[in-house]
Design a protein around this motif. Structure first.
Motif, short mmCIF file in Angstrom:
data_model
loop_
_atom_site.label_atom_id
_atom_site.label_comp_id
_atom_site.label_asym_id
_atom_site.label_seq_id
_atom_site.Cartn_x
_atom_site.Cartn_y
_atom_site.Cartn_z
N PHE A 84 0.80 -1.22 0.00
CA PHE A 84 0.00 0.00 0.00
C PHE A 84 0.84 1.28 0.00
CE2 PHE A 84 -2.02 2.80 3.41
CZ PHE A 84 -2.62 3.65 2.48
N TYR A 88 -3.77 5.37 5.78
CA TYR A 88 -4.88 4.82 5.01
C TYR A 88 -4.97 5.56 3.69
CZ TYR A 88 -7.45 9.09 5.97
OH TYR A 88 -7.84 10.42 6.02
N ARG A 112 -5.43 2.18 -2.78
CA ARG A 112 -4.54 1.05 -3.01
C ARG A 112 -4.28 0.26 -1.74
NH1 ARG A 112 -4.59 1.90 -7.86
NH2 ARG A 112 -4.17 -0.33 -8.09
N GLN A 113 -5.09 0.48 -0.69
CA GLN A 113 -4.93 -0.26 0.56
C GLN A 113 -5.79 -1.52 0.51
OE1 GLN A 113 -6.19 1.78 4.22
NE2 GLN A 113 -4.42 0.89 5.24
N GLY A 134 -6.97 -3.62 2.67
CA GLY A 134 -7.16 -3.78 4.11
C GLY A 134 -7.74 -5.11 4.51
N GLY A 152 -4.49 -2.61 8.09
CA GLY A 152 -5.19 -1.76 7.13
C GLY A 152 -6.66 -1.64 7.45
N ALA A 174 -9.50 0.79 5.48
CA ALA A 174 -10.02 0.24 4.23
C ALA A 174 -10.86 -1.00 4.49
CB ALA A 174 -8.86 -0.08 3.29
N VAL A 222 -2.51 8.68 3.00
CA VAL A 222 -1.27 8.15 2.44
C VAL A 222 -0.45 9.20 1.71
CG1 VAL A 222 -2.33 7.33 0.29
CG2 VAL A 222 -0.28 6.19 1.20
#
Length: 348
Positions: A13, A200, A203-204, A206, A211, A214, A241
């Motif tokens: 991420f 966060y 592209r996370q 989670g 994570g 997400a 992020v």
């Protein structure tokens, strides 16, 4: 071609977002990742589509010394994100956790010491190095845990907080944190440490173990049950992020001024939220009720942690972090774009 910037764990991420920023800025990037986390191969494909030859990928484990040495050779800088990242996994497989998080970073440091002593390294550490903060008196205030000490509540935990490793994950990341700092002290390497709170954003991938922002949004949207360990009133400061990436880039550019230092990196008191706060925001964004179930507290879980990030912002001249509601809305927007079944409600 300019010397590439090496990002270990760069398919993950934060690493993928950092690679995107660096490539956009004109840098060449080399990602070293073993793709062990489900879904991160999509990040590599996304980066290649966006940046083509500016981003190179090498699939390898951080414990593969020869692969790491080849990747470090000629690198302009190293950002080290490759890690075992889940407390739960560390409790199930402590030897594997140690091998990745301690042996991995020590091998990388030795490569730098012996072959590239002038190459800077920025290490992604964690607030877990401060333990569970169980000695900090807390009380419930507006459905959230807060320190009784008003100054701590208003400012957060600074870098003077004693280290106190809990769980194998805390021990391995803490040991790696200290090795990175000591290689600056003992061998003169240009290293620095970022002790991150909860980052966060897009592209996370989670999960329940890592994570969580997400993860909660995905669960709310899908109507899937959410398991909360504890009562959901535990507090974390969250950092978008893009703000985290800006800090890492600034740390590299100013490594001469900050080498040998550790910094807390988080959203700070203005972005301190409970798990229930994030779930409620997800309910508003997706216009549906969450199904929440409560389970016993997990080992090492902090009821309250908020970073005092004033020192890193001052040292690196960073902007104030994005407000968390705006950041969560951006994350939900990425979910809508990447997962077409997600609908964002304009009135949220």
């Amino acid at each position: 071609m300019s010397a590439p910037v090496l990002i270990t764990g760069g398919a993950g991420f934060i690493g993928a977002n950092l690679a995107d920023r660096l490539a956009t800025d004109g840098e060449h990037v080399l990602i070293l990742d073993n793709l062990s986390r489900p879904g991160v191969e999509r990040n590599v494909a996304w980066l290649k589509r966006r940046h083509h030859d500016r981003v190179a990928f090498h699939r390898a484990d951080i414990r593969d010394i020869q692969s790491c040495a080849d990747a470090v050779a000629g690198a302009a800088a190293v950002f080290h994100f490759a890690a075992q990242v889940a407390v739960t996994t560390s409790l199930e497989q402590p030897l594997e956790d140690f091998s990745i998080n301690v042996r991995g970073v020590l091998g990388l440091l030795e490569i730098l010491r012996l072959r590239a002593p002038r190459t800077p390294l920025i290490f992604a550490s964690t607030n877990k190095v401060y333990g569970d903060l169980a000695a900090v008196p807390l009380h419930l205030q507006r459905e959230a845990y807060r320190p009784v000490d008003l100054s701590l509540a208003l400012q957060g935990v600074n870098e003077k907080q004693p280290l106190d490793f809990h769980t194998p994950y805390g021990c391995s990341k803490g040991a790696a944190d200290q090795y990175v700092l000591d290689y600056a002290r003992s061998f003169g390497l240009s290293t620095a440490v970022m002790r991150m709170s909860c980052v966060y954003g897009p592209r996370q991938m989670g999960t329940e173990d890592q994570g969580w922002v997400a993860h909660l949004l995905r669960r709310v949207h899908a109507g899937e049950p959410i398991s909360i360990y504890g009562d959901g009133r535990q507090v974390r400061d969250v950092l978008f992020v893009e703000d985290a990436v800006a800090a890492y880039v600034a740390a590299w550019k100013q490594i001469g001024a900050i080498a040998g230092q550790a910094f807390n990196l988080g959203g700070g008191p203005a972005n301190a939220v409970t798990l229930l706060d994030v779930i409620a925001q997800g309910e508003a964004l997706f216009n549906r009720r969450a199904r929440v179930f409560f389970l016993p507290w997990r080992a090492g879980d902090q009821r309250w942690y908020v970073s005092d990030a004033r020192r890193v912002r001052a040292a690196l001249a960073l902007a104030e972090p994005l407000p968390w509601r705006e950041g969560v809305t951006r994350l939900a927007g990425w979910l809508a774009e990447s997962e077409p079944r997600v609908k964002i409600w304009a009135e949220a």
